[in-house]
Design a protein around this motif. Structure first.
Motif, short mmCIF file in Angstrom:
data_model
loop_
_atom_site.label_atom_id
_atom_site.label_comp_id
_atom_site.label_asym_id
_atom_site.label_seq_id
_atom_site.Cartn_x
_atom_site.Cartn_y
_atom_site.Cartn_z
N TYR A 1 0.80 -1.23 0.00
CA TYR A 1 0.00 0.00 0.00
C TYR A 1 0.84 1.28 0.00
CZ TYR A 1 1.06 0.00 5.01
OH TYR A 1 1.70 0.01 6.23
N ASP B 1 0.20 4.17 -2.61
CA ASP B 1 -1.12 4.78 -2.48
C ASP B 1 -1.22 5.68 -1.24
OD1 ASP B 1 -1.93 3.55 -4.78
OD2 ASP B 1 -3.18 2.05 -3.81
N VAL C 1 -7.74 3.33 0.89
CA VAL C 1 -6.49 2.57 0.77
C VAL C 1 -6.59 1.29 1.59
CG1 VAL C 1 -4.00 2.56 1.25
CG2 VAL C 1 -5.09 4.62 0.33
N TYR D 1 -6.43 -2.89 0.28
CA TYR D 1 -5.33 -3.81 0.60
C TYR D 1 -5.60 -4.75 1.78
CZ TYR D 1 -2.54 -1.08 -2.66
OH TYR D 1 -2.07 -0.47 -3.80
#
Length: 246
Positions: free
Chosen positions: A142, A145, A217, A221
């Motif tokens: 992640y 992002d 986000v 994930y």
């Protein structure tokens, strides 16, 4: 300097825990004794303090942010060796020459070294040690992002910038690195990023949009409501007399 004002609850929920392996090293190979006096300077809500108290050390928990120290005080009321002091790192009020080990987390980068270093030397016993730790987020799925979100909503932090230069001269310190993984819920993930000095605080016009994008986000994930984060603890260990002032 209060670089994280108004973020005590975020900090307590979101910041990474310290790995047990690190403290096993300190009490094993490195040689800290349970009779040593520890000054946890910039202790926040007590993540490091907890480990030393659990092993029986006397800990001077020094923190300038009263909200953070209040959380620590609530956690450690049962420990007779816990002493909290609400004061800046540059003026600890600790008696001269009474501390065996000083430990600072990432708070050290915010201290005024021209004042903090002489203060650290003053309170240290002869040949006293200072441990400067940083916990870095490793390479995670992640990462790209979340960095885009952080950059989009980044707020100015007071008028000062953190001093990330090495605390000791080359050849005058020992390093210890520990890599570990921490699993976190949505609350943990959100508060991790809300706790950052540059994140918009609650009440700010950008607070809700920031939270919404961090949430997006997380949803992208997470697995089973959890995100695993690779972390790296990096610690400099040296003598108080060898600390770099500038």
């Amino acid at each position: 300097m209060k670089s994280h004002s108004g973020k005590a609850k975020n900090y307590d929920i979101g910041r990474a825990e310290y790995p047990t392996e690190f403290f096993d090293f300190l009490y094993g190979e490195f040689g800290i004794k349970t009779t040593d006096v520890i000054a946890d300077i910039g202790c926040g809500t007590g993540r490091v303090t907890k480990h030393f108290l659990e092993r029986g050390n006397k800990v001077l928990a020094i923190e300038y942010d009263a909200d953070m120290l209040k959380i620590a005080d609530h956690k450690f009321t049962e420990y007779p060796n816990y002493i909290s002091i609400c004061t800046p790192a540059e003026d600890t009020t600790v008696e001269t020459g009474t501390v065996d080990y000083i430990i600072c987390g990432t708070s050290y980068c915010w201290f005024d070294r021209t004042r903090a270093v002489p203060e650290f030397r003053r309170i240290s016993r002869d040949n006293g040690n200072v441990l400067i730790t940083h916990i870095y987020v490793g390479i995670n799925d992640y990462e790209e992002d979340i960095e885009k979100v952080n950059e989009k909503y980044r707020q100015p932090v007071l008028s000062a910038k953190p001093n990330m230069s090495p605390p000791f001269p080359v050849g005058k310190f020992t390093e210890k690195n520990v890599e570990y993984t921490e699993s976190g819920s949505y609350s943990k993930f959100l508060n991790t990023w809300l706790s950052m000095s540059f994140a918009p605080a609650e009440g700010h016009a950008l607070y809700k949009p920031f939270c919404d994008e961090v949430s997006a986000v997380f949803k992208k994930y997470e697995t089973g409501g959890i995100i695993k984060t690779l972390l790296r603890l990096h610690c400099f260990i040296g003598k108080a007399e060898d600390l770099i002032i500038l």
